[in-house]
Motif scaffolding. Structure first.
Motif, mmCIF file in Angstrom:
data_model
loop_
_atom_site.group_PDB
_atom_site.id
_atom_site.type_symbol
_atom_site.label_atom_id
_atom_site.label_comp_id
_atom_site.label_asym_id
_atom_site.label_seq_id
_atom_site.Cartn_x
_atom_site.Cartn_y
_atom_site.Cartn_z
ATOM 1 N N SER A 9 0.793 -1.226 0.000
ATOM 2 C CA SER A 9 0.000 0.000 0.000
ATOM 3 C C SER A 9 0.828 1.281 0.000
ATOM 4 C CB SER A 9 -0.968 0.015 1.188
ATOM 5 O OG SER A 9 -0.285 -0.156 2.416
ATOM 6 N N GLY A 65 -5.481 -0.360 2.301
ATOM 7 C CA GLY A 65 -5.432 1.080 2.188
ATOM 8 C C GLY A 65 -5.842 1.736 3.497
ATOM 9 N N PRO A 66 -5.680 3.051 3.555
ATOM 10 C CA PRO A 66 -5.284 3.970 2.489
ATOM 11 C C PRO A 66 -3.781 3.913 2.206
ATOM 12 C CG PRO A 66 -5.482 5.169 4.540
ATOM 13 C CD PRO A 66 -5.913 3.765 4.833
ATOM 14 N N SER A 68 -0.861 4.582 -1.327
ATOM 15 C CA SER A 68 -0.679 4.811 -2.752
ATOM 16 C C SER A 68 -1.804 4.127 -3.530
ATOM 17 C CB SER A 68 0.678 4.260 -3.197
ATOM 18 O OG SER A 68 0.703 4.010 -4.592
ATOM 19 N N TYR A 69 -2.479 4.872 -4.384
ATOM 20 C CA TYR A 69 -3.591 4.307 -5.152
ATOM 21 C C TYR A 69 -3.134 3.067 -5.925
ATOM 22 C CZ TYR A 69 -7.497 4.103 -8.483
ATOM 23 O OH TYR A 69 -8.562 3.702 -9.236
ATOM 24 N N VAL A 72 -1.950 0.127 -3.437
ATOM 25 C CA VAL A 72 -3.071 -0.573 -2.812
ATOM 26 C C VAL A 72 -3.744 -1.496 -3.820
ATOM 27 C CG1 VAL A 72 -5.347 -0.278 -1.772
ATOM 28 C CG2 VAL A 72 -3.487 1.242 -1.101
ATOM 29 N N ARG A 73 -3.956 -0.994 -5.026
ATOM 30 C CA ARG A 73 -4.637 -1.774 -6.064
ATOM 31 C C ARG A 73 -3.851 -3.039 -6.410
ATOM 32 N NH1 ARG A 73 -5.439 1.623 -11.190
ATOM 33 N NH2 ARG A 73 -3.191 1.268 -11.313
ATOM 34 N N TYR A 123 -2.727 10.801 5.373
ATOM 35 C CA TYR A 123 -3.660 9.758 5.773
ATOM 36 C C TYR A 123 -3.308 9.414 7.213
ATOM 37 C CZ TYR A 123 -4.557 8.997 0.780
ATOM 38 O OH TYR A 123 -4.901 9.151 -0.537
ATOM 39 N N PRO A 213 -10.631 -1.926 -2.225
ATOM 40 C CA PRO A 213 -9.710 -1.188 -1.358
ATOM 41 C C PRO A 213 -10.385 0.003 -0.697
ATOM 42 C CG PRO A 213 -8.767 -1.554 -3.543
ATOM 43 C CD PRO A 213 -10.225 -1.879 -3.632
ATOM 44 N N TYR A 215 -9.529 3.511 -0.539
ATOM 45 C CA TYR A 215 -8.644 4.570 -1.023
ATOM 46 C C TYR A 215 -8.817 5.857 -0.220
ATOM 47 C CZ TYR A 215 -8.033 1.649 -5.211
ATOM 48 O OH TYR A 215 -7.745 0.633 -6.075
ATOM 49 N N ALA A 219 -8.552 8.558 -6.948
ATOM 50 C CA ALA A 219 -7.260 8.791 -7.590
ATOM 51 C C ALA A 219 -7.281 10.176 -8.218
ATOM 52 C CB ALA A 219 -6.997 7.734 -8.660
#
Length: 233
Positions: A9, A65-66, A68-69, A72-73, A123, A213, A215, A219
């Motif tokens: 993440s 997450g939270p 990095s978009y 995490v994905r 975050y 996730p 987020y 994004a």
């Protein structure tokens, strides 16, 4: 019960395998290299070194997450694929809870994990151990670091901050909180994948197909697209 934990993440890549209360192995790096080309080789190597086969695994736990978009994905996609193909439970755990857990266990107070979110934002959340369980006192959120520090100032108690991104926000936090703010040592700043496994091992499995996730925010590219197309059909 052999649990595989995956955390991509943030910049830290963490893979761990635990067996009940025993940590069989951990792989942790904190380098700015794309996780997409490293995470599967890291999983394969750790499993080989621990003499674990995919059939031995009984649960997958992932940092949801939270963070990095993209990071995490990547982790969630791999975790969902493994859980589905092996037909074993999947569990998601807050990336901030993973970071807070080791220090919160022994700190007699509240812990604020920090991930940088750019433009002065972080975050963060507030965690504490209560009756042997890590408890979320303030839910994970996206907030300006100066506003977060001002909110914590009202609590009038020591707050322990932890995270690799602390140097970016430390001055802001210190200016507002002064001696009320404590900071974890550098060796405590990486999220521990074994903690992720421990936090998730007894949680009930989630529906793999609907698992998404956390987020917290869209994004940046998606947010800009929505703003540009506001009002259009």
């Amino acid at each position: 019960m052999k649990v595989l934990a995956i955390d991509t993440s943030n910049y830290v890549l963490g893979i761990s395998i635990i067996d009940e209360e025993k940590v069989l192995g951990e792989y942790v790096t904190n380098v700015k290299i794309n996780h997409s080309v490293r995470v599967m080789p890291a999983i394969e190597k750790l499993m080989k070194d621990c003499e674990i086969t995919p059939a031995d695994l009984t649960k997958i736990v992932v940092a949801k997450g939270p963070g990095s978009y993209t990071g995490v994905r990547i982790g969630v996609t791999i975790a969902k694929t493994l859980a589905w193909s092996l037909n074993i439970p999947l569990v998601g755990v807050s990336s901030l809870a993973i970071l807070a857990a080791p220090t919160a266990r022994y700190f007699n107070g509240m812990v604020a994990p920090i991930f940088d979110a750019r433009r002065g934002q972080v975050y963060t959340g507030l965690y504490q151990y209560e009756n042997g369980q890590l408890t979320s006192i303030v839910n994970d959120q996206l907030v300006l670091s100066k506003d977060w520090a001002a909110e914590l100032k009202n609590r009038a108690e020591k707050i322990l901050f932890v995270g690799n991104d602390l140097p970016i926000h430390r001055q802001t936090i210190e200016d507002i909180l002064g001696e009320q703010a404590l900071f974890a040592e550098v060796t405590e700043q990486n999220p521990r994948p074994a903690e992720l496994a421990l936090l998730g091992k007894d949680l009930p499995g989630e529906d793999i197909h609907s698992f998404v996730p956390n987020y917290i925010r869209l994004a940046e590219a998606e947010a800009k697209w929505l703003e540009a197309n506001k009002g259009k059909q």
